[in-house]
Design a protein around this motif. Structure first.
Motif, PDB file in Angstrom:
ATOM      1  N   LEU A  13       1.249  -5.229  -2.136  1.00  0.00           N
ATOM      2  CA  LEU A  13       0.140  -6.146  -2.383  1.00  0.00           C
ATOM      3  C   LEU A  13      -1.064  -5.426  -2.987  1.00  0.00           C
ATOM      4  N   ALA A  14      -1.247  -4.147  -2.640  1.00  0.00           N
ATOM      5  CA  ALA A  14      -2.348  -3.386  -3.223  1.00  0.00           C
ATOM      6  C   ALA A  14      -2.150  -3.163  -4.721  1.00  0.00           C
ATOM      7  N   ARG A  15      -0.893  -3.125  -5.150  1.00  0.00           N
ATOM      8  CA  ARG A  15      -0.596  -2.908  -6.575  1.00  0.00           C
ATOM      9  C   ARG A  15      -0.340  -4.203  -7.334  1.00  0.00           C
ATOM     10  N   LEU A  16      -0.438  -5.320  -6.657  1.00  0.00           N
ATOM     11  CA  LEU A  16      -0.136  -6.603  -7.279  1.00  0.00           C
ATOM     12  C   LEU A  16      -1.015  -6.911  -8.502  1.00  0.00           C
ATOM     13  N   PRO A  17      -2.327  -6.657  -8.478  1.00  0.00           N
ATOM     14  CA  PRO A  17      -3.115  -6.911  -9.701  1.00  0.00           C
ATOM     15  C   PRO A  17      -2.656  -6.071 -10.899  1.00  0.00           C
ATOM     16  N   TYR A  18      -2.241  -4.837 -10.638  1.00  0.00           N
ATOM     17  CA  TYR A  18      -1.770  -3.990 -11.732  1.00  0.00           C
ATOM     18  C   TYR A  18      -0.443  -4.519 -12.297  1.00  0.00           C
ATOM     19  N   LEU A  19       0.441  -4.966 -11.395  1.00  0.00           N
ATOM     20  CA  LEU A  19       1.717  -5.529 -11.849  1.00  0.00           C
ATOM     21  C   LEU A  19       1.494  -6.816 -12.642  1.00  0.00           C
ATOM     22  N   ALA A  20       0.562  -7.643 -12.165  1.00  0.00           N
ATOM     23  CA  ALA A  20       0.250  -8.877 -12.900  1.00  0.00           C
ATOM     24  C   ALA A  20      -0.335  -8.558 -14.262  1.00  0.00           C
TER      25      ALA A  20
END
Length: 113
Positions: A6-13
């Motif tokens: 979840l911490a990396r979710l903005p980067y994946l998006a």
């Protein structure tokens, strides 16, 4: 494990938006869809900038009594994103006007097509 994801979710998006926008920009023959692809690509880049500027526990860069030891958020990425949004809206309007004009020239009886 889930917290790390979840911490990396903005980067994946952001990466997904950039990939989708680039795919539409390269793969679609329609000019209108290319304009939409550029906008999706831009949204991914802006999301990456905002996600990289996020600080856990950060405070706005305003001087308040007793908050000098807390980390403050760098306002420069946010200002750049706001400027990019304004420029992006203007470029989208210009691109859509050009798409309409080219389409009109192609389909009108006195057009060049």
């Amino acid at each position: 494990m889930l917290e790390a994801y979840l911490a990396r979710l903005p980067y994946l998006a952001a990466v997904a938006l950039v990939a989708i926008g680039l795919g539409v920009l390269v793969g679609e023959p329609s000019r209108l869809k290319k304009v939409v692809g550029v906008n999706v690509f831009q949204t991914g880049v802006l999301l990456l900038l905002v996600a990289s500027a996020y600080r856990t526990g950060g405070r706005p860069p305003l001087a308040r009594p007793g908050s000098a030891d807390l980390p403050s958020v760098n306002p420069l990425p946010h200002v750049l994103v706001l400027t990019a949004i304004v420029v992006g809206v203007s470029l989208t309007a210009l691109a859509l006007a050009l798409v309409i004009r080219v389409r009109w020239e192609e389909t009108s009886p006195g057009g060049r097509a």
